[in-house]
Design an enzyme around this catalytic site. Structure first.
Site, PDB file in Angstrom:
ATOM      1  N   PHE A 171       7.390   0.604   3.179  1.00 20.68           N
ATOM      2  CA  PHE A 171       6.167  -0.061   2.744  1.00 20.68           C
ATOM      3  C   PHE A 171       6.171   1.249   0.916  1.00 20.68           C
ATOM      4  CE2 PHE A 171       2.842  -3.340   3.183  1.00 20.68           C
ATOM      5  CZ  PHE A 171       3.429  -3.970   3.608  1.00 20.68           C
TER       6      PHE A 171
ATOM      7  N   GLN B 215      -8.458  -3.046  -6.113  1.00 20.83           N
ATOM      8  CA  GLN B 215      -6.520  -2.751  -5.831  1.00 20.83           C
ATOM      9  C   GLN B 215      -6.148  -4.301  -6.492  1.00 20.83           C
ATOM     10  OE1 GLN B 215      -4.323  -2.365  -2.176  1.00 20.83           O
ATOM     11  NE2 GLN B 215      -3.741  -0.863  -3.437  1.00 20.83           N
TER      12      GLN B 215
ATOM     13  N   HIS C  78      -3.331  -6.263  -6.729  1.00 22.49           N
ATOM     14  CA  HIS C  78      -1.144  -5.992  -5.696  1.00 22.49           C
ATOM     15  C   HIS C  78      -0.171  -6.750  -6.516  1.00 22.49           C
ATOM     16  CE1 HIS C  78       2.058  -6.682  -3.033  1.00 22.49           C
ATOM     17  NE2 HIS C  78       1.193  -6.351  -1.845  1.00 22.49           N
TER      18      HIS C  78
ATOM     19  N   LEU D 245      -0.603 -13.901  -1.599  1.00 16.47           N
ATOM     20  CA  LEU D 245       0.091 -12.643  -1.780  1.00 16.47           C
ATOM     21  C   LEU D 245       1.640 -12.832  -1.141  1.00 16.47           C
ATOM     22  CD1 LEU D 245      -0.374  -9.137  -1.157  1.00 16.47           C
ATOM     23  CD2 LEU D 245      -1.255 -10.358   1.050  1.00 16.47           C
TER      24      LEU D 245
ATOM     25  N   GLU E 157       4.393  -6.743   0.645  1.00 19.89           N
ATOM     26  CA  GLU E 157       5.028  -5.806  -0.270  1.00 19.89           C
ATOM     27  C   GLU E 157       6.595  -5.018   1.079  1.00 19.89           C
ATOM     28  OE1 GLU E 157       2.388  -2.381  -2.085  1.00 19.89           O
ATOM     29  OE2 GLU E 157       4.222  -1.160  -0.876  1.00 19.89           O
TER      30      GLU E 157
ATOM     31  N   ARG F 199       0.687   1.200  -5.334  1.00 22.68           N
ATOM     32  CA  ARG F 199       0.617  -0.478  -6.001  1.00 22.68           C
ATOM     33  C   ARG F 199       0.514  -0.026  -7.194  1.00 22.68           C
ATOM     34  NH1 ARG F 199      -1.863  -3.311  -0.404  1.00 22.68           N
ATOM     35  NH2 ARG F 199       0.181  -3.425   0.484  1.00 22.68           N
TER      36      ARG F 199
ATOM     37  N   HIS G 125      -6.655  -7.565  -4.993  1.00 22.45           N
ATOM     38  CA  HIS G 125      -6.211  -7.994  -3.599  1.00 22.45           C
ATOM     39  C   HIS G 125      -7.158  -7.071  -2.606  1.00 22.45           C
ATOM     40  CE1 HIS G 125      -3.518  -8.268  -0.661  1.00 22.45           C
ATOM     41  NE2 HIS G 125      -3.745  -6.653   0.053  1.00 22.45           N
TER      42      HIS G 125
ATOM     43  N   ARG H 133      -4.807   2.446  -2.349  1.00 26.53           N
ATOM     44  CA  ARG H 133      -4.924   2.280  -0.897  1.00 26.53           C
ATOM     45  C   ARG H 133      -2.906   2.108  -0.999  1.00 26.53           C
ATOM     46  NH1 ARG H 133      -3.234  -1.184   2.837  1.00 26.53           N
ATOM     47  NH2 ARG H 133      -4.392  -4.054   0.799  1.00 26.53           N
TER      48      ARG H 133
END
Lengths: 233, 587
Positions: free
Chosen positions: B119, B240, B242, B252, B255, B286, B353, B398
């Site tokens: 990730f 955030q 995304h 979404l 990732e 991100r 997000h 995050r």
């Protein structure tokens, strides 16, 4: 685009009725889903009742009967629907208001299936191992989102909602029977071995046809039966 | 009117992963626990999490909690509290093994262990090679976790108030929080739920932005309840975006697609992330990837007729891999775009997000507020966990896979502290009627009839203001205008009316009360963003493009009273290891 929507508000209505709504063509965009249309209609009449949340088919809130078939409004393209689009609450479940049904019995049956992993061996300090092949056996079983489309389309369920567990709960039962980590298979099969709980399924397969996640409760049920028969011989 | 009153040891508001993990710990700890949720528990937004949960199990590549800690601090742009981050990364393997024991159907490796994928922002050896730390159940990890936690709670006989809407916290003169006033959505009947301890686990407020990945129910209810109870919100400017939401719609795309080897391309077929993050490329943090996409589009290298998005390409992964490891993504792409990612790339664009900020807590989940010279004084009886809270483990940005971890670790930690608190606080304190009446006032306010603006257009306007004035790139001028617009909106919302005044399952009333909550969260976000004159993590100021550790290595605190800002220091001392001092962030 024309809609015909089931309306019933117990506070004010003595009986349910169908109400016509029109969504102007200039408000319709390519790729729009039925839920998008409902949200627009609700801006004109805020009393229109339906459940919704994630808007992409994973939370399972917005199950309803659309042109005679159960499905999730958020993943039904408007373009695929024949107008007037007839929207009704799930058949076979008590109506609370408009498209909102009382799912208590559905949830009770889910709990009846004891949908939790039972393994009484001492817990290792790390994960219990499971081969990829054993894990593959859970595919098609664990993805259920409890939307209720299947059970609410099942004639056996409509007829015996108090005693037949229905496809959704039986799919859960199968998910744990199939799990190589679960040690309660015998117990689970015994609980299901009943003329109603499991055996009211007549293989009509509406459940499989309507499942918005492409799952196959009908097959899960026959697999449970097969396991049961194997066990008894 | 006689109000129904119920009494519990512990009350949890919200039935997502944080709430259910806490509930399970409390039920197993023999506390009388009630969970209040406005949706049936498995409809909570945790269900939508896709990619996985981070833990240094080292099942695929070498790993250590200490490397995980370093990545999280670097990812947070050094704004995360290092004591909480150490605690979380150390606890991660344990909570993941627990999940496995609860029955979560994790994908498996050939040796039978839990499958882990790469990730963004993950490394071995403190910033060296890519790590594989994200434990996954295909691309449906949130669903698998939420359902298993709910099932375990059924087994433990946790008491659920399904489809009850929490209005406001009950707080007495001495500052104790003593439960909540709620109403049953089905009947419209108000209810007082008294509790010796109350845990807010209501998730984020992603609906303040027009395009977002969030459920419609993510309206920041718990954050707004805390604000109204006099608790400030921490670091709300850090929202955030995304990198890979479905362009134009917002859903979404995990990732995990890039973790499995997918990459982004612009209109010139260029893998542009190589320019922005030479080492990590598509698996940079991100905030970095989202900014890169926004820049590509702004500079004219966007794809499609309007050149307004980029493409996420995974064709080279092959049909087998996509169907095995990313089946949910494929399904969604085909449903919403008519695009099979086995054959064509997916159009994507950054989408709101996640709220890094939230209700300030310590690492025991206790809500903490500044009192005189103490920046972190616990509010007795009040806890928060998950996206609603700000521990702060995510700081300014995050890492993917750390939110599922956050909800599990701190849901559990809060429950453990609640069990301790209950030992010293064995009796219910007297119910402060004034506080109950105030909450009921919030409910009856929507009985007002006559002329007034409708709720939904106001909600749309609010979300548009946030998108236009508080997006990926921010300036003082644009945000000041945004604050002014929000102030006007706040007045208009105070005078809005609903047409539906019936009691049975009145969704119009719920949406109205959610709008009030969104309003408070939006104002907190905009004011905090205007206040912070630097660029850090997800907060990019065009007028202050650099990170400024001298002035701004501190947490923001927004209070509802006068929309005022306050600040508190970052906890830079971990529990047992050496501090990671701020460094330039390169991926």
């Amino acid at each position: 685009m024309e809609f015909s929507i089931y309306r019933f508000n117990p506070d004010t209505d003595s009986a349910p009725y169908m109400q016509s709504f029109t969504l102007p063509d200039d408000q319709i965009e390519p790729g729009m889903m039925l839920l998008d249309a409902l949200l627009l209609l609700k801006t004109k009449d805020d009393s229109l009742g339906f459940r919704r949340s994630c808007q992409h088919g994973v939370c399972g809130s917005d199950g309803m009967n659309v042109n005679g078939t159960n499905g999730l409004a958020c993943i039904m393209p408007l373009a695929n629907l024949k107008a007037p689009v007839v929207l009704r609450p799930f058949p076979g479940m008590p109506v609370i208001r408009d498209l909102i049904v009382d799912m208590d019995n559905f949830y009770r049956q889910y709990r009846e299936a004891e949908p939790w992993l039972i393994n009484d061996s001492p817990e290792p300090e790390v994960e219990r191992l499971q081969t990829p092949e054993d894990r593959d056996r859970l595919d098609g079983l664990y993805e259920c989102i409890l939307c209720g489309c299947c059970s609410a389309s099942c004639p056996s369920y409509w007829w015996n909602p108090d005693r037949f567990l229905g496809p959704a709960a039986l799919l859960q039962a199968a998910r744990f029977i199939e799990d190589s980590r679960d040690q309660a298979t015998e117990h689970r099969l015994e609980r299901l071995d009943d003329a109603y709980r499991l055996y009211r399924c007549h293989g009509i397969m509406n459940c499989t046809q309507v499942c918005p996640k492409g799952l196959n409760p009908s097959k899960a049920i026959s697999d449970i039966r097969r396991t049961m028969i194997k066990r008894s011989v | 009117m006689k109000l129904t009153t119920r009494k519990f040891d512990a009350l949890i508001i919200g039935a997502g992963g944080a709430g259910l993990r806490a509930a399970l710990q409390l039920s197993n700890g023999d506390a009388r626990v009630a969970v209040v949720s406005k949706v049936f528990p498995t409809r909570s937004h945790t269900v939508a999490a896709q990619g996985g949960v981070n833990a240094a199990l080292a099942n695929v590549l070498p790993d250590s909690w200490h490397w995980h800690m370093f990545d999280t601090i670097k990812g947070s742009d050094y704004l995360g509290d290092q004591d909480a981050i150490e605690y979380m990364c150390r606890a991660a393997p344990k909570v993941v093994y627990e999940l496995e024991h609860f029955g979560v159907p994790f994908s498996r490796l050939d040796d039978g262990g839990i499958y882990q994928r790469a990730f963004g922002g993950q490394s071995q050896n403190f910033g060296k090679e890519q790590a594989a730390r994200t434990c996954a159940a295909a691309d449906r990890t949130g669903h698998a976790i939420l359902h298993s936690l709910y099932q375990q709670n059924l087994r433990a006989r946790t008491h659920f108030f399904d489809e009850y809407f929490a209005i406001d916290l009950i707080k007495d003169e001495a500052g104790y929080v003593l439960g909540v006033v709620a109403f049953e959505i089905l009947s419209g009947e108000p209810i007082v739920i008294e509790a010796k301890t109350t845990l807010i686990a209501t998730g984020g407020a992603g609906q303040i932005f027009r395009t977002n990945t969030n459920s419609l129910s993510n309206t920041g209810d718990g954050m707004a309840m805390a604000l109204r109870a006099g608790v400030p919100l921490e670091d709300m400017e850090f929202v955030q975006f995304h990198p890979t939401g479905i362009a134009g719609r917002g859903m979404l795309i995990t990732e995990g697609v890039r973790g499995e080897g997918g990459f982004l391309i612009n209109s010139e077929d260029e893998r542009f992330m190589e320019r922005y993050a030479p080492q990590a490329k598509d698996l940079a943090s991100r905030d970095v990837v989202s900014r890169a996409i926004a820049i590509e589009v702004r500079e004219g290298r966007g794809c499609g007729r309007n050149k307004d998005h980029v493409l996420l390409d995974m064709r080279h992964l092959g049909a087998d891999m996509i169907m095995k490891k990313l089946p949910g993504i494929r399904e969604m792409s085909m449903t919403f775009l008519g695009v099979d990612p086995i054959e064509k790339p997916i159009p994507v664009f950054p989408t709101c997000h996640y709220s890094m900020g939230g209700i300030p807590t310590n690492r025991d989940g206790q809500v903490v507020v500044p009192v005189k010279d103490t920046p972190e004084d616990p509010v007795p009886g009040l806890y928060a966990a998950g996206e609603a809270a700000c521990v702060s483990v995510h700081g300014a940005n995050r890492l993917g896979g750390n939110s599922l971890l956050d909800i599990l670790v701190f849901g559990r930690a809060a429950a453990n502290h609640i069990l301790e608190f209950l030992k010293d606080n064995r009796y219910h304190r007297p119910l402060p009627q004034g506080s109950v009446d105030q909450a009921l006032e919030r409910l009856s306010r929507w009985e007002r009839k006559g002329d007034g603006e409708a709720v939904e257009p106001l909600r749309q306007e609010l979300r548009k203001v946030m998108e236009d004035h508080c997006g990926v790139f921010r300036t003082a001028e644009v945000m000041q205008e945004g604050v002014d617009k929000l102030r006007v909106l706040r007045e208009r919302i105070a005078n809005a009316v609903i047409r539906d005044h019936s009691q049975t399952f009145n969704t119009a009333r719920i949406e109205a009360m959610e709008l009030e909550n969104l309003m408070d969260c939006a104002m907190a976000t905009m004011c905090s963003a205007l206040g912070r004159e630097e660029s850090r993590g997800a907060h990019s100021r065009v007028d202050f493009p650099e990170r400024d550790d001298e002035r701004w290595l501190k947490h923001s605190l927004y209070s509802l009273l006068d929309d005022s800002m306050d600040y508190k220091p970052v906890r830079t001392q971990p529990v047992s290891v050496e501090s990671f001092p701020p460094k330039k962030r390169v991926y």
